[in-house]
Each structure stands twice: as C-alpha cells, then as structure tokens.
Design a protein around this motif. Structure first.
Motif, PDB file in Angstrom:
ATOM      1  N   LEU A   1     -51.424 -19.711  -3.981  1.00 57.03           N
ATOM      2  CA  LEU A   1     -51.966 -21.050  -3.808  1.00 57.03           C
ATOM      3  C   LEU A   1     -50.877 -22.037  -3.402  1.00 57.03           C
ATOM      4  CD1 LEU A   1     -54.294 -23.076  -4.060  1.00 57.03           C
ATOM      5  CD2 LEU A   1     -53.725 -23.301  -6.492  1.00 57.03           C
ATOM      6  N   MET A   2     -49.712 -21.941  -4.038  1.00 54.71           N
ATOM      7  CA  MET A   2     -48.609 -22.845  -3.704  1.00 54.71           C
ATOM      8  C   MET A   2     -48.134 -22.616  -2.269  1.00 54.71           C
ATOM      9  SD  MET A   2     -48.119 -24.830  -6.281  1.00 54.71           S
ATOM     10  CE  MET A   2     -49.915 -24.790  -6.375  1.00 54.71           C
ATOM     11  N   ALA A   3     -47.974 -21.346  -1.884  1.00 53.51           N
ATOM     12  CA  ALA A   3     -47.506 -21.040  -0.527  1.00 53.51           C
ATOM     13  C   ALA A   3     -48.525 -21.484   0.515  1.00 53.51           C
ATOM     14  CB  ALA A   3     -47.224 -19.551  -0.400  1.00 53.51           C
ATOM     15  N   LEU A   4     -49.811 -21.193   0.256  1.00 48.71           N
ATOM     16  CA  LEU A   4     -50.843 -21.565   1.209  1.00 48.71           C
ATOM     17  C   LEU A   4     -50.983 -23.082   1.315  1.00 48.71           C
ATOM     18  CD1 LEU A   4     -53.051 -20.558   3.108  1.00 48.71           C
ATOM     19  CD2 LEU A   4     -54.619 -20.508   1.154  1.00 48.71           C
ATOM     20  N   THR A   5     -50.869 -23.769   0.190  1.00 50.26           N
ATOM     21  CA  THR A   5     -50.953 -25.230   0.208  1.00 50.26           C
ATOM     22  C   THR A   5     -49.827 -25.835   1.038  1.00 50.26           C
ATOM     23  OG1 THR A   5     -52.007 -25.262  -1.977  1.00 50.26           O
ATOM     24  CG2 THR A   5     -50.991 -27.311  -1.215  1.00 50.26           C
ATOM     25  N   ALA A   6     -48.611 -25.325   0.853  1.00 42.86           N
ATOM     26  CA  ALA A   6     -47.476 -25.835   1.625  1.00 42.86           C
ATOM     27  C   ALA A   6     -47.689 -25.620   3.119  1.00 42.86           C
ATOM     28  CB  ALA A   6     -46.185 -25.156   1.165  1.00 42.86           C
ATOM     29  N   LEU A   7     -48.193 -24.458   3.485  1.00 40.46           N
ATOM     30  CA  LEU A   7     -48.417 -24.161   4.895  1.00 40.46           C
ATOM     31  C   LEU A   7     -49.543 -25.005   5.489  1.00 40.46           C
ATOM     32  CD1 LEU A   7     -48.080 -20.269   4.715  1.00 40.46           C
ATOM     33  CD2 LEU A   7     -46.499 -21.824   5.863  1.00 40.46           C
ATOM     34  N   VAL A   8     -50.629 -25.180   4.738  1.00 33.66           N
ATOM     35  CA  VAL A   8     -51.762 -25.952   5.245  1.00 33.66           C
ATOM     36  C   VAL A   8     -51.402 -27.431   5.364  1.00 33.66           C
ATOM     37  CG1 VAL A   8     -54.104 -26.712   4.727  1.00 33.66           C
ATOM     38  CG2 VAL A   8     -53.487 -24.317   4.437  1.00 33.66           C
ATOM     39  N   VAL A   9     -50.679 -27.962   4.379  1.00 34.24           N
ATOM     40  CA  VAL A   9     -50.266 -29.368   4.445  1.00 34.24           C
ATOM     41  C   VAL A   9     -49.358 -29.607   5.646  1.00 34.24           C
ATOM     42  CG1 VAL A   9     -48.907 -31.154   3.293  1.00 34.24           C
ATOM     43  CG2 VAL A   9     -50.567 -29.810   1.987  1.00 34.24           C
ATOM     44  N   SER A  10     -48.410 -28.697   5.869  1.00 35.47           N
ATOM     45  CA  SER A  10     -47.525 -28.848   7.026  1.00 35.47           C
ATOM     46  C   SER A  10     -48.311 -28.737   8.329  1.00 35.47           C
ATOM     47  CB  SER A  10     -46.412 -27.803   6.985  1.00 35.47           C
ATOM     48  OG  SER A  10     -46.933 -26.497   7.143  1.00 35.47           O
ATOM     49  N   ALA A  11     -49.348 -27.865   8.344  1.00 33.25           N
ATOM     50  CA  ALA A  11     -50.180 -27.744   9.542  1.00 33.25           C
ATOM     51  C   ALA A  11     -51.009 -29.005   9.766  1.00 33.25           C
ATOM     52  CB  ALA A  11     -51.089 -26.523   9.420  1.00 33.25           C
ATOM     53  N   ALA A  12     -51.510 -29.609   8.669  1.00 31.84           N
ATOM     54  CA  ALA A  12     -52.309 -30.823   8.793  1.00 31.84           C
ATOM     55  C   ALA A  12     -51.496 -31.993   9.336  1.00 31.84           C
ATOM     56  CB  ALA A  12     -52.906 -31.187   7.431  1.00 31.84           C
ATOM     57  N   MET A  13     -50.187 -31.990   9.115  1.00 35.01           N
ATOM     58  CA  MET A  13     -49.320 -33.068   9.601  1.00 35.01           C
ATOM     59  C   MET A  13     -48.798 -32.790  11.008  1.00 35.01           C
ATOM     60  SD  MET A  13     -47.167 -33.595   6.060  1.00 35.01           S
ATOM     61  CE  MET A  13     -46.128 -34.876   6.762  1.00 35.01           C
ATOM     62  N   HIS A  14     -49.151 -31.639  11.559  1.00 35.79           N
ATOM     63  CA  HIS A  14     -48.686 -31.261  12.892  1.00 35.79           C
ATOM     64  C   HIS A  14     -49.489 -31.980  13.972  1.00 35.79           C
ATOM     65  CE1 HIS A  14     -47.456 -28.633  16.233  1.00 35.79           C
ATOM     66  NE2 HIS A  14     -46.476 -28.199  15.440  1.00 35.79           N
ATOM     67  N   ALA A  15     -48.883 -32.150  15.118  1.00 32.36           N
ATOM     68  CA  ALA A  15     -49.552 -32.850  16.219  1.00 32.36           C
ATOM     69  C   ALA A  15     -50.762 -32.077  16.737  1.00 32.36           C
ATOM     70  CB  ALA A  15     -48.558 -33.088  17.365  1.00 32.36           C
ATOM     71  N   ARG A  16     -50.779 -30.771  16.527  1.00 30.36           N
ATOM     72  CA  ARG A  16     -51.879 -29.945  17.017  1.00 30.36           C
ATOM     73  C   ARG A  16     -53.022 -29.804  16.012  1.00 30.36           C
ATOM     74  NH1 ARG A  16     -52.509 -26.502  20.768  1.00 30.36           N
ATOM     75  NH2 ARG A  16     -53.433 -25.002  19.306  1.00 30.36           N
ATOM     76  N   ALA A  17     -52.993 -30.543  14.938  1.00 29.04           N
ATOM     77  CA  ALA A  17     -54.001 -30.371  13.890  1.00 29.04           C
ATOM     78  C   ALA A  17     -55.417 -30.604  14.401  1.00 29.04           C
ATOM     79  CB  ALA A  17     -53.704 -31.297  12.717  1.00 29.04           C
ATOM     80  N   ASP A  18     -55.625 -31.659  15.163  1.00 25.85           N
ATOM     81  CA  ASP A  18     -56.965 -31.959  15.672  1.00 25.85           C
ATOM     82  C   ASP A  18     -57.450 -30.870  16.624  1.00 25.85           C
ATOM     83  OD1 ASP A  18     -57.017 -34.272  14.203  1.00 25.85           O
ATOM     84  OD2 ASP A  18     -56.366 -35.556  15.860  1.00 25.85           O
TER      85      ASP A  18
END
Length: 471
Positions: free
Chosen positions: A197-214
C-alpha cells in the motif's frame, strides 16, 4: 501414494483445534494480498490499452459482479467454519450428493493446480526479487529496450544465479507457512499488504502530479467499443476470473479459517473492490510512466522486466516499482502455498513444520526445473512449449478454469437448495429470500455460462473459430 478420502464427520473432529483468523479485518487484508497478483500490476493495464480502455473496463466490471462475486462468495460460504482442507470442505458438502467422490477429487485437482502454478510462479518471483535489488542499487540498464532485453535474457539464462534467488524465495514462503496461521501467514501478509500500500500510494501520487496525468486518465476510461472486439470481451471474462484466484483453492483454503457466521457477501464485495482499485491504480500509474516511452506494454511477463527499466530510467520511481513487484510476488506465492501445506498436513498427519518443509522441497525442485527452461533446457520443448510454458498452460488455462466451473456447478446445480438457504441465513444481513434467489440464479446461469466461455477461450476455441471463419 493414494491420498485417503476421509468422512466429513471424521474431518470435523480431527480439525476441531485448527486456528481461525484473529479478526475479520485481518482475513480481508490477507485474502486481498493473496489475490492481488502480477496480473493486476501488468496484465490488466496492458488489456486496457489494447482493447478499448473504458469499453474493456465495462465488460470487466460486469464480469466481476456477475461471475466473480457469486463464485467468490459461494466458495467462502462453503468453506467458512469447516476447518478442513479443500477436498475436506467439498466432502463436508457432498456426502449426500451424486458422484460425491468425483466432486472431492475436484478439490485435489485445485490444490495440485495451485502447487504447479506456484512452481512456475516461483521463477517469475525469483526474477522480481533480483530486479528489486538491482533497481535499488541502480544496476538496471534502461538506455534502450534492446539493452534492457539483452540484460534480462542474460540474467534469465544464468541458472546458477537464478537458483540462488529461487531458493531465497522458497525460504521466505516456507518460513512464513511453517509458523502457522496466527504467527506466520497472518502477520506476514498484513506486513506485505501495508508495504504494498505504501509503495503503490507513493507511485500513484507521483503519477497524479505528473504532466501526463490527464492524458493517462483519458487513456484508461475513454470508451472505444471499436477496439474491444470479441477477443477483448473474452479477455475481460478471463481476467475477471483469473484476478480473484477462483480456481486455485486459495479462497476455499483461507475461507476455511473463518467463523461459521462470517458475512461472506460483504467480505467478497470488499475484496473485489480493493482488487479492482489496485488494478486501476496500476493502470493509471503505468499509463503515466510507460505511455510516452519507447517501450510498449506487452502481455508477456518477460516485458515487465524489459519495459519498466526503460520507461522509468533514471527516476526514483523505478526501484519502488520493482520492490512493489517483489512484494506482490511474495504475497501471491504465500496464498498459493497455503492450500498445499494445508492438504499435506491434514492428510498425512505430519506436523505443520514437516508438511511445510516437504511441500516446499517438492515445489522448489519443480521450480528449479522450470527455471532451467530458460537455461540449459531451453531447447527441450514439446509442441513449442518448454516446462515453464507447460506449467502455465496446464494451470492457468486448464485446471484453473475447469476447477472454477466445477465449483460453480456444485454450488448452483448439485447441492441441495435447502442446505444452501440454511447457510445463507447466517451470511450476515443477507438472509432475505430475494438476496439468496439472486445469488443462486447468478450461479446457475450467467456465472456458469461465463466460466464455460472462459474455459473454451483458454483452450483456444476463439483461435479455432478465427481460423475456420476468417482464414
């Protein structure tokens, strides 16, 4: 040696002292950790990108609710409170059913399938452990797809080094299983689930802040029925079955440790929901990081070790991603190992430690042989498949769907309706006649039909039809 089929009454007496889960929440955590596999991390994101994204997702979710939920809750309904191994659970329900011995042997088939799948899975798990260390230490070559592929092939062919990682992997799962449910499986699965959960959360949060998220969200949820096709529909049905480990005996095994009044439908919905959420989170994350790279998603498990080093080259997310892969591999393996240990212990009378060691030794030897399929035995094939390929083919495409179909027929057509109604009345708030009627009808019709289609598709029926009608 022929395994004895004991009477249900003898089983209940012999297993009366077996432990239960310390709490319902810990069962849900362990069960979810067991069913979340590399299929969630890799196969579903690939299928979404290849078969119309949102269109595929609609079929997939429909299959989860119409097939996955009834069969998952049905297996838990059968298993809870029995304190028996998988064949023992079936024996306790079929003592008055026609062809009871046939149904009991379907339980043995499920456990054998789980063991064979674990032997093949151990090869991939050993690779994931090695790549997690390489990712953390920066030893992965992400300069190009060809370079990453060459690095992986070199590693896969190095049988001596592979044996070391495979033995480490089996050492971890054997040490976990040897301590039993309360002191081994439960705390280890809880710890693995928290780390995942911690690893996946870190990866998803970083992906959500990425320019390609939308763009990534659009790529996942945009509905394109033209890209779905019949193959996409069948892949969605197969993925819905495969992602919940419904044909491996894991659900029945873990469910046997539950109290007899467990609300199985509520728990099944929770497990299904978490499994779907993890899959979508992984799909979003990979769409962000892999989407713009030169590496393409591919259904083959080998591409996991060839694409990610290139797609995440130089980023801090790369080592976390491979650590997540290793954690998921371990949790899935512990889930697959438990039905085997449970069966050996209860049918042989061995202590938990001896049953675990003997089971681990046999499966480790089979896993080593599968590992050699990529080394010195890479040219030893039958009909184009090496040993690893045959293990995956027999378990994932034959034993798994066949066992799931047999259990569905048992629940929907063979077992007495009155006995199922009595068990349903203790399902925790789902005792209304309407609820049972819907659940039972789903098992009798859509679930059974879907499982027949899954088995036919896994055996190549769609390819045969395409060859005949579209030469």
């Amino acid at each position: 040696m022929r395994l004895p089929i004991q009477a249900p009454q003898a089983l209940m007496v012999a297993f009366a002292q077996r432990p239960e889960w310390s709490s319902s929440s810990r069962f849900v955590i362990a069960m979810t950790a067991a069913v979340v596999s590399l299929s969630n991390l890799w196969r579903l994101p690939y299928l979404l990108s290849d078969y119309g994204a949102g269109a595929f997702l609609l079929v997939y979710v429909t299959a989860l609710l119409s097939m996955g939920l009834p069969l998952l809750s049905g297996q838990l309904l059968m298993a809870r409170g029995t304190r028996a191994d998988v064949p023992g659970v079936i024996a306790a329900w079929t003592r008055n059913a026609p062809h009871s011995r046939l149904w009991i042997w379907s339980g043995y088939l499920a456990v054998v399938g789980a063991g064979m799948l674990l032997a093949a899975y151990s090869v991939v798990a050993a690779w994931s452990l090695a790549y997690s260390l390489r990712g953390v230490t920066g030893m992965l070559d992400g300069s190009s797809v060809s370079a990453a592929s060459a690095q992986f092939v070199t590693f896969a062919r190095d049988s001596e080094r592979g044996f070391g990682w495979l033995l480490l992997f089996f050492g971890l799962i054997v040490a976990t299983a040897a301590h039993g449910l309360r002191r081994g499986v439960e705390p280890v699965m809880r710890t693995l689930a928290f780390c995942m959960l911690m690893a996946l959360t870190a990866l998803v949060v970083s992906a959500a802040m990425h320019a390609r998220a939308d763009d990534a969200l659009y790529a996942i949820f945009a509905v394109d029925f033209a890209a779905l096709g019949w193959r996409g529909v069948f892949e969605a049905l197969y993925q819905a079955f495969f992602t919940l480990s419904l044909g491996t005996g894991v659900v029945v095994c873990f469910g046997s440790y539950l109290p007899s009044n467990t609300p199985v439908v509520r728990f099944s919905l929770l497990i299904l929901g978490v499994d779907l959420a993890v899959s979508l989170a992984c799909a979003f994350m990979l769409a962000v990081f892999v989407g713009p790279s030169e590496a393409d998603l591919d259904v083959g498990i080998q591409s996991l070790f060839e694409t990610l080093p290139v797609a995440m080259a130089g980023d801090w997310q790369a080592p976390i991603m491979f650590v997540l892969v290793a954690l998921v591999s371990l949790s899935t393996a512990i889930g697959l190992f438990e039905p085997v240990v449970q069966l050996v212990q209860q049918r042989s009378g061995y202590t938990r430690l001896r049953a675990t060691l003997y089971s681990g030794l046999v499966l480790a030897l089979l896993g080593m042989a599968a590992l050699l399929s990529f080394g010195v035995l890479d040219r030893v094939t039958l009909c184009g498949y090496n040993l690893f390929g045959w293990l995956m083919l027999i378990t994932a495409q034959l034993i798994g769907p066949l066992t799931g179909l047999l259990l569905c027929i048992l629940l929907g057509r063979v077992l007495a309706r009155k006995r199922l109604v009595d068990a349903w009345q203790h399902a925790g708030g789902y005792s209304r006649a309407t609820g049972f009627a819907v659940w039972h009808a789903l098992l009798r019709y859509p679930t059974r039909i879907v499982l027949v289609l899954v088995l036919a598709y896994a055996l190549g029926a769609l390819r045969l039809i395409e060859m005949v009608w579209f030469p």
